[in-house]
Design a protein around this motif. Structure first.
Motif, PDB file in Angstrom:
ATOM      1  N   ALA A 178       0.847  -1.193   0.000  1.00  0.00           N
ATOM      2  CA  ALA A 178       0.000   0.000   0.000  1.00  0.00           C
ATOM      3  C   ALA A 178       0.884   1.245   0.000  1.00  0.00           C
ATOM      4  N   PRO A 179       0.453   2.323  -0.638  1.00  0.00           N
ATOM      5  CA  PRO A 179       1.245   3.557  -0.630  1.00  0.00           C
ATOM      6  C   PRO A 179       1.507   4.037   0.800  1.00  0.00           C
ATOM      7  N   GLY A 180       2.751   4.413   1.071  1.00  0.00           N
ATOM      8  CA  GLY A 180       3.091   4.958   2.373  1.00  0.00           C
ATOM      9  C   GLY A 180       3.759   3.991   3.321  1.00  0.00           C
ATOM     10  N   VAL A 181       3.744   2.692   3.030  1.00  0.00           N
ATOM     11  CA  VAL A 181       4.385   1.719   3.920  1.00  0.00           C
ATOM     12  C   VAL A 181       5.888   2.019   3.956  1.00  0.00           C
ATOM     13  N   PRO A 182       6.461   2.194   5.156  1.00  0.00           N
ATOM     14  CA  PRO A 182       7.889   2.516   5.255  1.00  0.00           C
ATOM     15  C   PRO A 182       8.777   1.412   4.684  1.00  0.00           C
ATOM     16  N   ASP A 183       9.963   1.811   4.232  1.00  0.00           N
ATOM     17  CA  ASP A 183      10.911   0.869   3.627  1.00  0.00           C
ATOM     18  C   ASP A 183      11.355  -0.218   4.586  1.00  0.00           C
ATOM     19  N   GLU A 242      11.456   5.266   6.711  1.00  0.00           N
ATOM     20  CA  GLU A 242      11.388   5.523   5.270  1.00  0.00           C
ATOM     21  C   GLU A 242      12.746   6.087   4.877  1.00  0.00           C
ATOM     22  N   LEU A 243      13.480   5.366   4.044  1.00  0.00           N
ATOM     23  CA  LEU A 243      14.819   5.803   3.637  1.00  0.00           C
ATOM     24  C   LEU A 243      14.739   6.614   2.353  1.00  0.00           C
ATOM     25  N   LYS A 244      15.479   7.698   2.341  1.00  0.00           N
ATOM     26  CA  LYS A 244      15.532   8.570   1.169  1.00  0.00           C
ATOM     27  C   LYS A 244      16.963   8.989   0.920  1.00  0.00           C
ATOM     28  N   THR A 245      17.294   9.266  -0.325  1.00  0.00           N
ATOM     29  CA  THR A 245      18.588   9.850  -0.637  1.00  0.00           C
ATOM     30  C   THR A 245      18.575  11.293  -0.142  1.00  0.00           C
ATOM     31  N   ALA A 246      19.712  11.954  -0.236  1.00  0.00           N
ATOM     32  CA  ALA A 246      19.809  13.339   0.235  1.00  0.00           C
ATOM     33  C   ALA A 246      18.769  14.239  -0.428  1.00  0.00           C
ATOM     34  N   LYS A 247      18.473  13.965  -1.678  1.00  0.00           N
ATOM     35  CA  LYS A 247      17.520  14.810  -2.407  1.00  0.00           C
ATOM     36  C   LYS A 247      16.225  14.077  -2.749  1.00  0.00           C
ATOM     37  N   GLY A 248      16.052  12.882  -2.219  1.00  0.00           N
ATOM     38  CA  GLY A 248      14.869  12.081  -2.534  1.00  0.00           C
ATOM     39  C   GLY A 248      13.587  12.744  -2.056  1.00  0.00           C
ATOM     40  N   ARG A 249      12.559  12.639  -2.870  1.00  0.00           N
ATOM     41  CA  ARG A 249      11.269  13.260  -2.565  1.00  0.00           C
ATOM     42  C   ARG A 249      10.426  12.337  -1.688  1.00  0.00           C
ATOM     43  N   VAL A 250       9.842  12.903  -0.662  1.00  0.00           N
ATOM     44  CA  VAL A 250       8.949  12.153   0.223  1.00  0.00           C
ATOM     45  C   VAL A 250       7.526  12.374  -0.279  1.00  0.00           C
ATOM     46  N   ARG A 251       6.842  11.297  -0.576  1.00  0.00           N
ATOM     47  CA  ARG A 251       5.460  11.398  -1.068  1.00  0.00           C
ATOM     48  C   ARG A 251       4.500  11.694   0.081  1.00  0.00           C
ATOM     49  N   ARG A 252       3.391  12.246  -0.254  1.00  0.00           N
ATOM     50  CA  ARG A 252       2.376  12.614   0.735  1.00  0.00           C
ATOM     51  C   ARG A 252       1.951  11.414   1.573  1.00  0.00           C
ATOM     52  N   GLU A 253       1.747  10.266   0.951  1.00  0.00           N
ATOM     53  CA  GLU A 253       1.339   9.055   1.677  1.00  0.00           C
ATOM     54  C   GLU A 253       2.414   8.617   2.673  1.00  0.00           C
ATOM     55  N   GLN A 254       3.662   8.789   2.289  1.00  0.00           N
ATOM     56  CA  GLN A 254       4.760   8.425   3.182  1.00  0.00           C
ATOM     57  C   GLN A 254       4.796   9.358   4.391  1.00  0.00           C
ATOM     58  N   THR A 255       4.626  10.642   4.139  1.00  0.00           N
ATOM     59  CA  THR A 255       4.603  11.618   5.237  1.00  0.00           C
ATOM     60  C   THR A 255       3.460  11.303   6.191  1.00  0.00           C
ATOM     61  N   MET A 256       2.296  11.000   5.654  1.00  0.00           N
ATOM     62  CA  MET A 256       1.130  10.690   6.491  1.00  0.00           C
ATOM     63  C   MET A 256       1.361   9.421   7.309  1.00  0.00           C
ATOM     64  N   ALA A 257       1.900   8.395   6.683  1.00  0.00           N
ATOM     65  CA  ALA A 257       2.129   7.124   7.382  1.00  0.00           C
ATOM     66  C   ALA A 257       3.139   7.302   8.518  1.00  0.00           C
ATOM     67  N   ILE A 258       4.254   7.978   8.233  1.00  0.00           N
ATOM     68  CA  ILE A 258       5.273   8.189   9.257  1.00  0.00           C
ATOM     69  C   ILE A 258       4.709   9.031  10.396  1.00  0.00           C
ATOM     70  N   ALA A 259       3.969  10.072  10.063  1.00  0.00           N
ATOM     71  CA  ALA A 259       3.379  10.934  11.102  1.00  0.00           C
ATOM     72  C   ALA A 259       2.426  10.139  11.984  1.00  0.00           C
ATOM     73  N   GLY A 282       5.985   3.675  21.682  1.00  0.00           N
ATOM     74  CA  GLY A 282       6.998   2.643  21.444  1.00  0.00           C
ATOM     75  C   GLY A 282       7.458   2.540  20.005  1.00  0.00           C
ATOM     76  N   VAL A 283       6.792   3.256  19.092  1.00  0.00           N
ATOM     77  CA  VAL A 283       7.170   3.203  17.678  1.00  0.00           C
ATOM     78  C   VAL A 283       8.033   4.412  17.350  1.00  0.00           C
ATOM     79  N   HIS A 284       9.185   4.155  16.752  1.00  0.00           N
ATOM     80  CA  HIS A 284      10.115   5.202  16.344  1.00  0.00           C
ATOM     81  C   HIS A 284      10.043   5.294  14.823  1.00  0.00           C
ATOM     82  N   ALA A 285       9.191   6.166  14.340  1.00  0.00           N
ATOM     83  CA  ALA A 285       8.971   6.307  12.901  1.00  0.00           C
ATOM     84  C   ALA A 285       9.590   7.608  12.419  1.00  0.00           C
ATOM     85  N   ARG A 286      10.263   7.537  11.279  1.00  0.00           N
ATOM     86  CA  ARG A 286      10.901   8.734  10.757  1.00  0.00           C
ATOM     87  C   ARG A 286      11.370   8.539   9.324  1.00  0.00           C
ATOM     88  N   ILE A 287      11.678   9.660   8.695  1.00  0.00           N
ATOM     89  CA  ILE A 287      12.351   9.664   7.404  1.00  0.00           C
ATOM     90  C   ILE A 287      13.851   9.672   7.730  1.00  0.00           C
TER      91      ILE A 287
END
Length: 135
Positions: free
Chosen positions: A54-59, A75-92, A99-104
């Protein structure tokens, strides 16, 4: 003497290490992170084809057997990698769960996160020992 002796400018070393990771693709960066997590004894869940999720599931989803009640979603990204809206929502959303440590995670974050992971895996003082061994 038991004293930890560091480089003249530790920030410069951290920047150099970050630059080395920044030159990698997201897939290469993920391979490095996964290998390090496995080396420290974390149980890592990753999907070979993210297009199949599903869109937004962390890597990376992972946990450590010695640390019950703690779970990481990165969610792993390169230095300039774009974070999609679904990824931002899921991590947030995941970050609101106790107990969950979620982040880009970007390559610039990796040196500090490595030290935190050593601490999680081995406990207090492990970071000092790891730093001594790197020198």
């Amino acid at each position: 003497s038991g004293r930890v002796v560091g480089p003249e400018n530790p920030k410069k070393v951290s920047v150099a290490v970050s630059a080395a990771y920044a030159a990698r693709t997201e897939r290469q960066f993920q391979r490095i992170v996964r290998g390090y997590l496995a080396h420290l004894g974390f149980v890592v869940w990753a999907f070979p084809e993210m297009r199949m999720t599903a869109p937004g599931v962390p890597d990376l989803l992972f946990w450590h057997p010695r640390r019950p009640g703690r779970f990481w979603a990165w969610e792993l990204k390169t230095a300039k990698g774009r974070v999609r809206r679904e990824q931002t929502m899921a991590i947030a959303h995941l970050a609101t769960v106790e107990g969950v440590h979620a982040r880009i995670v970007r390559p610039a974050d990796w040196p500090d996160l490595r030290d935190e992971l050593v601490e999680v895996a081995f406990g207090f003082g492990a970071v000092v020992t790891a730093i001594k061994e790197r020198r």
